[in-house]
Scaffold this motif. Structure first.
Motif, PDB file in Angstrom:
ATOM      1  N   HIS A  90       0.825  -1.204   0.000  1.00 31.33           N
ATOM      2  CA  HIS A  90       0.000   0.000   0.000  1.00 31.33           C
ATOM      3  C   HIS A  90       0.859   1.254   0.000  1.00 31.33           C
ATOM      4  O   HIS A  90       2.012   1.247   0.452  1.00 31.33           O
ATOM      5  CB  HIS A  90      -0.956   0.007   1.190  1.00 31.33           C
ATOM      6  CG  HIS A  90      -0.279  -0.096   2.525  1.00 31.33           C
ATOM      7  ND1 HIS A  90      -0.062   0.993   3.346  1.00 31.33           N
ATOM      8  CD2 HIS A  90       0.233  -1.157   3.186  1.00 31.33           C
ATOM      9  CE1 HIS A  90       0.546   0.591   4.449  1.00 31.33           C
ATOM     10  NE2 HIS A  90       0.747  -0.700   4.374  1.00 31.33           N
ATOM     11  N   VAL A  92       1.835   4.967   1.242  1.00 29.10           N
ATOM     12  CA  VAL A  92       1.761   5.701   2.502  1.00 29.10           C
ATOM     13  C   VAL A  92       2.555   6.995   2.341  1.00 29.10           C
ATOM     14  O   VAL A  92       3.631   7.006   1.736  1.00 29.10           O
ATOM     15  CB  VAL A  92       2.258   4.822   3.680  1.00 29.10           C
ATOM     16  CG1 VAL A  92       3.667   4.332   3.483  1.00 29.10           C
ATOM     17  CG2 VAL A  92       2.123   5.524   4.993  1.00 29.10           C
ATOM     18  N   SER A  93       1.994   8.089   2.839  1.00 32.14           N
ATOM     19  CA  SER A  93       2.685   9.374   2.730  1.00 32.14           C
ATOM     20  C   SER A  93       3.128   9.813   4.112  1.00 32.14           C
ATOM     21  O   SER A  93       2.653   9.292   5.128  1.00 32.14           O
ATOM     22  CB  SER A  93       1.764  10.425   2.113  1.00 32.14           C
ATOM     23  OG  SER A  93       0.641  10.635   2.940  1.00 32.14           O
ATOM     24  N   PRO A 209      -4.674   2.667  14.893  1.00 39.22           N
ATOM     25  CA  PRO A 209      -5.195   2.805  13.527  1.00 39.22           C
ATOM     26  C   PRO A 209      -5.481   4.236  13.082  1.00 39.22           C
ATOM     27  O   PRO A 209      -5.769   4.460  11.912  1.00 39.22           O
ATOM     28  CB  PRO A 209      -6.492   1.979  13.555  1.00 39.22           C
ATOM     29  CG  PRO A 209      -6.892   1.935  14.984  1.00 39.22           C
ATOM     30  CD  PRO A 209      -5.636   1.984  15.784  1.00 39.22           C
ATOM     31  N   TRP A 210      -5.382   5.209  14.015  1.00 33.63           N
ATOM     32  CA  TRP A 210      -5.579   6.595  13.608  1.00 33.63           C
ATOM     33  C   TRP A 210      -4.298   7.197  13.032  1.00 33.63           C
ATOM     34  O   TRP A 210      -4.307   8.314  12.535  1.00 33.63           O
ATOM     35  CB  TRP A 210      -6.046   7.428  14.820  1.00 33.63           C
ATOM     36  CG  TRP A 210      -5.058   7.412  15.929  1.00 33.63           C
ATOM     37  CD1 TRP A 210      -3.996   8.261  16.109  1.00 33.63           C
ATOM     38  CD2 TRP A 210      -4.973   6.454  17.003  1.00 33.63           C
ATOM     39  NE1 TRP A 210      -3.271   7.905  17.220  1.00 33.63           N
ATOM     40  CE2 TRP A 210      -3.848   6.803  17.804  1.00 33.63           C
ATOM     41  CE3 TRP A 210      -5.736   5.353  17.378  1.00 33.63           C
ATOM     42  CZ2 TRP A 210      -3.480   6.074  18.939  1.00 33.63           C
ATOM     43  CZ3 TRP A 210      -5.371   4.638  18.507  1.00 33.63           C
ATOM     44  CH2 TRP A 210      -4.249   4.997  19.272  1.00 33.63           C
ATOM     45  N   VAL A 211      -3.198   6.461  13.126  1.00 33.47           N
ATOM     46  CA  VAL A 211      -1.934   6.959  12.565  1.00 33.47           C
ATOM     47  C   VAL A 211      -1.905   6.546  11.099  1.00 33.47           C
ATOM     48  O   VAL A 211      -1.779   5.359  10.780  1.00 33.47           O
ATOM     49  CB  VAL A 211      -0.717   6.382  13.317  1.00 33.47           C
ATOM     50  CG1 VAL A 211       0.583   6.818  12.647  1.00 33.47           C
ATOM     51  CG2 VAL A 211      -0.731   6.832  14.773  1.00 33.47           C
ATOM     52  N   LYS A 212      -2.052   7.539  10.219  1.00 33.18           N
ATOM     53  CA  LYS A 212      -2.181   7.239   8.796  1.00 33.18           C
ATOM     54  C   LYS A 212      -0.947   7.637   7.995  1.00 33.18           C
ATOM     55  O   LYS A 212      -0.881   7.386   6.802  1.00 33.18           O
ATOM     56  CB  LYS A 212      -3.390   7.989   8.191  1.00 33.18           C
ATOM     57  CG  LYS A 212      -4.717   7.759   8.881  1.00 33.18           C
ATOM     58  CD  LYS A 212      -5.339   6.423   8.549  1.00 33.18           C
ATOM     59  CE  LYS A 212      -6.729   6.307   9.175  1.00 33.18           C
ATOM     60  NZ  LYS A 212      -7.220   4.924   9.164  1.00 33.18           N
ATOM     61  N   GLN A 213      -0.019   8.337   8.668  1.00 29.39           N
ATOM     62  CA  GLN A 213       1.160   8.824   7.956  1.00 29.39           C
ATOM     63  C   GLN A 213       2.439   8.331   8.612  1.00 29.39           C
ATOM     64  O   GLN A 213       2.472   8.120   9.822  1.00 29.39           O
ATOM     65  CB  GLN A 213       1.197  10.347   7.994  1.00 29.39           C
ATOM     66  CG  GLN A 213       0.359  10.940   6.920  1.00 29.39           C
ATOM     67  CD  GLN A 213      -0.585  11.946   7.472  1.00 29.39           C
ATOM     68  OE1 GLN A 213      -1.177  11.760   8.526  1.00 29.39           O
ATOM     69  NE2 GLN A 213      -0.727  13.029   6.750  1.00 29.39           N
ATOM     70  N   PRO A 226       3.058   3.256   9.534  1.00 27.10           N
ATOM     71  CA  PRO A 226       1.748   2.608   9.648  1.00 27.10           C
ATOM     72  C   PRO A 226       1.555   1.515   8.617  1.00 27.10           C
ATOM     73  O   PRO A 226       1.676   1.751   7.407  1.00 27.10           O
ATOM     74  CB  PRO A 226       0.765   3.755   9.397  1.00 27.10           C
ATOM     75  CG  PRO A 226       1.531   4.804   8.681  1.00 27.10           C
ATOM     76  CD  PRO A 226       2.977   4.606   8.953  1.00 27.10           C
ATOM     77  N   GLY A 227       1.287   0.314   9.085  1.00 35.72           N
ATOM     78  CA  GLY A 227       1.013  -0.819   8.205  1.00 35.72           C
ATOM     79  C   GLY A 227      -0.479  -1.031   8.115  1.00 35.72           C
ATOM     80  O   GLY A 227      -1.274  -0.235   8.599  1.00 35.72           O
ATOM     81  N   ILE A 228      -0.879  -2.133   7.497  1.00 39.40           N
ATOM     82  CA  ILE A 228      -2.291  -2.384   7.287  1.00 39.40           C
ATOM     83  C   ILE A 228      -3.016  -2.526   8.622  1.00 39.40           C
ATOM     84  O   ILE A 228      -4.046  -1.903   8.850  1.00 39.40           O
ATOM     85  CB  ILE A 228      -2.490  -3.623   6.396  1.00 39.40           C
ATOM     86  CG1 ILE A 228      -1.970  -3.311   4.995  1.00 39.40           C
ATOM     87  CG2 ILE A 228      -3.958  -4.026   6.348  1.00 39.40           C
ATOM     88  CD1 ILE A 228      -1.996  -4.489   4.042  1.00 39.40           C
ATOM     89  N   HIS A 229      -2.459  -3.341   9.505  1.00 41.17           N
ATOM     90  CA  HIS A 229      -3.129  -3.561  10.791  1.00 41.17           C
ATOM     91  C   HIS A 229      -2.368  -2.978  11.975  1.00 41.17           C
ATOM     92  O   HIS A 229      -2.969  -2.644  12.981  1.00 41.17           O
ATOM     93  CB  HIS A 229      -3.331  -5.059  11.034  1.00 41.17           C
ATOM     94  CG  HIS A 229      -4.225  -5.695  10.018  1.00 41.17           C
ATOM     95  ND1 HIS A 229      -5.577  -5.407   9.939  1.00 41.17           N
ATOM     96  CD2 HIS A 229      -3.977  -6.583   9.033  1.00 41.17           C
ATOM     97  CE1 HIS A 229      -6.105  -6.107   8.952  1.00 41.17           C
ATOM     98  NE2 HIS A 229      -5.162  -6.822   8.377  1.00 41.17           N
TER      99      HIS A 229
END
Lengths: 341, 348
Positions: A90, A92-93, A209-213, A226-229
């Protein structure tokens, strides 16, 4: 040689991707993967799998760039397909931040990742201890999913996989025509490579899971991926340490360093600690060799020593290794036709 | 001084909190009560994905742009606070995609790192030839509303589960000021032909590999009528429905198919995503937000209503700026009442 028998030793990201490339470039080859460990127990499973290259001091930059570009292009296509979630790939930025402006503001890979640019002052306000930063988007290979996906592709191509500890490459000469050595840290003992040394890395895998970057300190020691899970929090770079046991003090230190970059991590749950030994070398060894013992020859292709940059260059080095296997096959076919005269 | 807030969505609760924070020490008799027929998790705010992003154009409505900015800055300031997780607040980056070049939005300097998409990035989205990338914020209603409720409860604000039928009903009970934050059903309290439903429908899926929001735009079909994907902390929201004038609160199979097909076309990886829910809601759409005072005469008493409704699909985006503006209006009401209570003395 109708169906050359190739043994690939090692089932981390390097072994599996090399085996897959061999099935692609040499469909008539019979490929077998032999490894002491398979996912989820390889070094690759500990790594976050971020495509951010590590610079090898003794490999020409253009070669490293080529490896990275091939790997990025390959994974980019998978990330954009229906297979993305199964393969664990995936986009990720995020940001790479520096406490003081680095000498090299534009790394060699800046035009391969997406949207690379310096961070604005407003963005840097999130990191009061850091003066300079770079924002970009790259890819992440989550393990085990990526390794399991490679195993699935290999099985579909007819590749056999066996759990087996290979103590000596010569063990294989009667069953296989060519051996591909992707043993990572194991190469130190297997082929006596004293240029190979471990760089111990401890990481935490947490539920946040709120860490998207991603956030990475330019010193390479503190990072949030941040990985998928799970989110991988790191890390350490302990040169020469062979210990695979988690260290409690290190765990707290990593957690504190990551929380100072991303305070919301205080709320992270389900913290698991992992350790891996980066198989480090001044340059990646992608090389052909013919071992000789008592008149018997064994062609070997080496593909190991990727250190901190395995995921970033894996496909590029796998393809190079596969070409070297082709060369071995040509050489064998050449000598076998000579033998017929 | 009794203040009744009608509505317990993001607008009602944040307005109540803002007023209490600013005036409870100045006005010891201040008593706040929230009246609503729906509370979290059953409000419109709970269904929204929670992405901070205004519409593409503010149509010259600079006041709304300022309220949006105040909200963003306020939330950004809370990002590193221990409350952030409980509030459902976090940073998120993502794409806005177009089929042709468009002018930069009014909010380009409010968000972080706003830039155009590079050709390589656009390769990911066949059919779209132009776009933006920026970092914004998520404020998830199903966390934020409970957080606001807790803050209000701690401050002694009381909640009443009741559908208010008229402003008079509250004034006859002795309420001094009413805050009308009733969103879509403001029309039941006072007819407003400008307030219309902008019906939306969403599909909730598990797609934790999606880390960016993607909002596509079809300038012909209008805002939110083009697929969008917004990853939250627990699930990802797929949407792309905006039906002006449609009051239906039933999920539509046709809309479901439209959302699913268009989002899977946008992100092929979504085909493997597991569907975990579906929801539809009515955006309280209005040409502009109604945020103003209204004095209502009841016999010899002057009753005050502060209207704060009509936030369409940008309620979360604009809420704090509006709450502060509502608080300022309340402040002037308070000031006027004080002046009436103690008129200036005789000049000597």
């Amino acid at each position: 040689m109708a169906s050359p028998k190739v043994a690939v030793v090692g089932a981390g990201v390097i072994g599996l991707s090399t085996a897959l490339c061999i099935t692609e470039t040499c469909p008539s080859c019979s490929v077998t993967v032999l490894s002491e460990q398979f996912s989820p127990n390889t070094t690759s499973d500990v790594a976050a799998g971020m495509l951010i290259p590590h610079t090898y001091p003794d490999t020409p930059i253009h070669r490293q760039k080529q490896w990275f570009k091939e790997t990025f292009t390959y994974l980019f296509a998978i990330s954009n397909s229906a297979e993305a979630s199964e393969a664990g790939i995936h986009l990720v930025s995020g940001w790479q931040v520096f406490k003081s402006t680095p000498k090299e503001e534009l790394p060699f890979w800046s035009d391969i990742v997406l949207g690379f640019r310096p961070m604005s002052k407003a963005e840097l306000q999130k990191f009061p201890q850091h003066q300079f930063g770079q924002a970009f988007m790259t890819l992440k290979c989550d393990c085990p999913p990526y390794l399991l996906w490679l195993e699935k592709r290999l099985k579909a191509a007819g590749t056999q996989m066996y759990t087996r500890k290979v103590a000596d490459l010569w063990e294989l000469h009667s069953e296989y025509d060519i051996v591909v050595n992707c043993t990572g840290m194991g190469a130190q003992q297997l082929v006596g490579d004293k240029q190979l040394f471990p760089v111990r890395g401890q990481v935490l895998k947490v539920h946040a899971p709120w860490v998207k970057q991603f956030i990475r300190d330019g010193d390479g020691l503190t990072y949030i991926y941040p990985g998928i899970h799970k989110v991988t929090l790191g890390g350490t770079r302990e040169k020469g340490s062979w210990s695979l046991s988690p260290d409690a003090y290190t765990t707290k230190d990593i957690f504190d360093r990551c929380c100072s970059l991303e305070p919301s991590l205080q709320g992270a749950q389900d913290i698991k600690v992992k350790v891996g030994l980066r198989p480090s070398r001044q340059c990646v060894r992608v090389q052909r060799e013919i071992l000789s013992q008592g008149g018997v020859k064994l062609p070997v292709v080496h593909n190991y020593g990727h250190g901190a940059g395995g995921f970033s260059v894996h496909r590029g080095t796998a393809k190079e290794a596969a070409h070297l296997v082709e060369e071995c096959i040509s050489a064998l076919q050449g000598s076998s036709s000579r033998a017929k005269l | 001084m009794r203040v009744a807030i009608i509505g317990a969505g993001v607008i009602g609760l944040s307005s109540a909190l803002c007023i209490h924070e600013q005036f409870h020490s100045l006005e010891p008799s201040l008593e706040l009560q929230v009246y609503a027929d729906h509370f979290t998790p059953h409000t419109t705010s709970d269904g929204a994905a929670g992405l901070w992003q205004p519409y593409l154009s503010d149509h010259g409505n600079l006041q709304e742009t300022l309220w949006n900015k105040e909200t963003f800055d306020y939330l950004l300031g809370h990002l590193h606070s221990p409350a952030a997780k409980e509030m459902g607040l976090f940073l998120i980056s993502g794409y806005n995609l177009f089929t042709e070049p468009v002018p930069d939005p009014s909010w380009k300097n409010i968000v972080l790192g706003f830039r155009n998409l590079t050709p390589k990035e656009l390769e990911l989205f066949p059919g779209y030839s132009y776009g933006w990338f920026n970092t914004a914020l998520m404020l998830e209603g199903r966390s934020y509303l409970p957080w606001l409720t807790n803050r209000l409860t701690q401050r002694g604000v009381k909640f009443f589960h009741k559908k208010v039928e008229s402003f008079q009903e509250l004034f006859s009970q002795g309420v001094d000021v009413v805050l009308n934050c009733s969103g879509m059903r403001s029309g039941d309290l006072q007819p407003d032909p400008e307030l219309q439903p902008g019906r939306g429908q969403i599909i909730k899926v598990l797609a934790p590999w999606v880390k960016h929001f993607i909002i596509t735009h079809n300038l012909k079909s209008g805002i939110y009528n083009s697929p969008y994907v917004i990853p939250g902390s627990e699930f990802t929201v797929l949407g792309g429905i905006y039906q002006h004038g449609n009051w239906s609160e039933e999920n539509s199979a046709k809309d479901h198919k439209s959302i699913w097909d268009s989002c899977c076309q946008l992100l092929p990886a979504l085909q493997k995503a597991k569907i975990v829910g579906e929801w539809c809601g009515l955006r309280p759409a209005r040409p502009s937000v109604r945020l103003e005072r209204e004095s209502i005469c009841l016999g010899n008493l002057q009753a005050e209503v502060i209207h704060n409704y009509g936030h369409g699909g940008f309620g979360i985006t604009i809420h704090w700026g509006c709450a502060m503006a509502a608080a300022r209006l309340f402040g002037s009401i308070l000031q006027e009442k004080k002046q009436l209570a103690s008129p200036p003395g005789p000049r000597l």
